[in-house]
Design a protein around this motif. Structure first.
Motif, short mmCIF file in Angstrom:
data_model
loop_
_atom_site.label_atom_id
_atom_site.label_comp_id
_atom_site.label_asym_id
_atom_site.label_seq_id
_atom_site.Cartn_x
_atom_site.Cartn_y
_atom_site.Cartn_z
N UNK A 121 0.88 -1.32 -0.03
CA UNK A 121 0.03 0.01 -0.08
C UNK A 121 0.95 1.22 -0.02
N UNK A 122 0.08 2.52 -0.48
CA UNK A 122 0.84 3.68 -0.40
C UNK A 122 1.65 4.03 1.04
N UNK A 123 1.10 3.85 2.09
CA UNK A 123 1.66 3.88 3.44
C UNK A 123 2.90 2.96 3.77
N UNK A 124 2.99 1.85 3.03
CA UNK A 124 3.78 0.88 3.15
C UNK A 124 4.86 0.99 2.00
N UNK A 125 5.03 2.04 1.46
CA UNK A 125 6.12 2.59 0.28
C UNK A 125 5.86 1.81 -0.86
N UNK A 126 4.57 1.22 -1.18
CA UNK A 126 4.23 0.45 -2.48
C UNK A 126 4.69 -0.73 -2.44
N UNK A 127 5.09 -1.32 -1.35
CA UNK A 127 5.74 -2.69 -1.13
C UNK A 127 7.18 -2.85 -1.04
#
Length: 527
Positions: free
Chosen positions: A230-236
């Motif tokens: 996810x966005x808040x997870x740096x996109x992976x």
């Protein structure tokens, strides 16, 4: 979503993408020569899982284990072998290091010079990602294309094979999870998120070759239920994503002979929090636990696989005062017209500066500019500890605040601790080298002759290689800084020595250098 908002998110994607034989107690120093070489071992083949924890260092690792923040790493160390001083590549930046790890060569052969460099063939600066100030001035879609596709398919020397390519030629599968360098023999189409391709000139997909199993953040994943992108997870591009996909291969019984997984988050933690910060190690350990748990128990994990956990580069502490900590190269080169990073290199430009935190390449793109004159100007700054330039077949080395120099080239009557031979003249003490009875002993710059030779011959062009003493960073236009935190890039041991834990085998690489990891891994995977 407005176009400008989409582009802002694209910036985030681009930036985050690039951005040990007896058991030993963590506090003990192991005799690193006591472990067998691969050729002497005879054991049943087990899958090899290499976990690279960005900016993992010996002292913080041991402290994290002592304080109970890293139980998984403690378990592997207690059931394996510990090597606290493995020599990294140079520059000590992830793209060059990973290229060395995957190809078993230094930059003179794999041709990936650093995180930032100038291509004379393309007449442009190459950015694989850097700080936010630079990001606002450069073409982010091009950064993403360079860092994912061009790095692997074009800029990484095709004549230098990766571990994935050599295993594929032997009919063996391999896996890459969030590793920056991943070139292999299997064709993949990395899907670019729709809003990115719609808002920019990027294609819908990036076609690459990689190992049989390729996982790369939001662009490709092994487990369709991996929700750590996810966005808040740096996109992976995070530890949890990597640990989850490793666990997926294990639980599905699809683990190939070799898997490399990159745990990226400790790097930024150290950059911001300093070299003694333990938070990043604790987070990496949590992701490692997910992978170990996939075997049902940690003992079973060690019994059924070879686990290699190591850092890629270290970091040295940076002073917290900007005026003290940073050295701007532009005033030293003020008489020259220096190219701007936010625009194409112009015909009238004379010099290009590409900084990689604690090292830099300085290019003389105007034929009238003499490299010797650039070197002389750099010698006025006493914080510069290595200044090197190609001189015919030799590499000529000097430093700041001195007129002393020495020259060297491969082959000759002097032999170093890795069996490499050299011809040396002048004052090698500039690089903390001692010579006695034709034997070379390295000091605070490990394997400096080979690593520096690699950078000086890494790509075309006329350029000077420069590094700075610990405590300082090199800056130019909009360069990222890490005041009060940590930084790397240089040849110094504080940037260059990383720990390695090995469990599940009693073998070790030929030498404790990153450049020798490939041959060792291939022997383990081919047993």
């Amino acid at each position: 979503m407005k176009i400008k908002d989409r582009v802002s998110l694209l910036l985030a994607v681009s930036l985050c993408l690039l951005t040990i034989g007896c058991r030993t107690d963590p506090g003990q120093q192991l005799n690193q020569q006591s472990v067998k070489s691969p050729a002497s071992a005879n054991q049943t083949a087990k899958p090899v899982i290499l976990i690279v924890i960005d900016s993992l260092m010996d002292k913080p690792l041991q402290e994290a284990i002592r304080q109970g923040h890293a139980p998984a790493l403690k378990h592997l160390l207690a059931n394996g072998h510990y090597f606290p001083k493995v020599v990294s590549s140079f520059p000590t930046m992830s793209v060059t290091i990973d290229s060395t790890l995957l190809t078993g060569t230094y930059a003179d052969r794999h041709h990936v010079p650093g995180l930032v460099w100038y291509s004379g063939k393309e007449k442009r600066m190459i950015f694989y990602g850097n700080g936010p100030k630079e990001a606002m001035k450069i073409d982010q879609p091009q950064v993403l294309i360079d860092s994912v596709q061009q790095l692997n398919q074009v800029q990484l020397n095709k004549e230098t094979k990766t571990i994935h390519e050599e295993l594929a030629e032997k009919g063996k599968k391999s896996a890459s999870i969030n590793a920056i360098v991943f070139r292999g023999k299997t064709e993949h189409s990395l899907k670019v998120p729709g809003w990115i391709s719609a808002a920019t000139h990027m294609p819908d997909a990036l076609n690459v070759t990689g190992p049989e199993w390729l996982s790369y953040a939001a662009f490709a994943q092994l487990d369709p239920n991996n929700r750590h992108d996810r966005l808040w997870k740096k996109y992976g591009m995070n530890n949890d994503f990597s640990g989850h996909d490793v666990a997926y291969l294990i639980t599905k019984k699809q683990l190939p002979p070799f898997t490399i997984a990159y745990f990226p988050e400790n790097d930024m933690t150290v950059h911001r929090g300093g070299v003694a910060n333990l938070d990043g190690i604790a987070k990496a350990d949590q992701a490692l636990q997910v992978a170990l748990n996939a075997y049902g128990s940690w003992d079973r994990a060690v019994k059924n696989a070879v686990w290699i956990v190591m850092g890629d580069s270290a970091q040295s502490a940076v002073y917290d005062d900007r005026d003290k900590a940073t050295v701007d190269l532009r005033p030293l080169l003020a008489p020259y017209r220096i190219a701007k990073i936010g625009q194409p290199v112009r015909p009238e430009d004379q010099v290009v500066i590409s900084t990689n935190e604690r090292m830099a390449y300085i290019y003389a793109i105007d034929k009238k500019v003499r490299l010797a004159d650039i070197v002389k100007r750099l010698q006025a700054e006493d914080k510069l500890d290595i200044i090197a330039v190609k001189d015919g077949k030799n590499v000529r080395v000097t430093a700041g605040n001195t007129s002393d120099q020495f020259s060297y080239r491969p082959g000759g009557r002097y032999t170093d601790e890795y069996g490499q031979t050299w011809t040396i003249s002048g004052e090698p003490k500039l690089a903390d080298i001692a010579i006695a009875n034709k034997r070379i002993k390295y000091g605070k710059y490990p394997d400096v002759l080979a690593r520096l030779y690699g950078a000086v011959h890494s790509h075309e062009g006329r350029y000077v290689v420069v590094t700075i003493k610990p405590g300082y960073e090199l800056v130019t236009e909009s360069s990222p800084t890490h005041l009060g935190g940590g930084a790397h890039g240089s040849l110094h041991e504080k940037d260059s020595l990383v720990p390695m834990i090995v469990a599940g085998t009693d073998t070790r690489p030929k030498t404790l250098r990153l450049i020798d990891m490939k041959d060792w891994i291939l022997q383990l995977a081919n047993q």
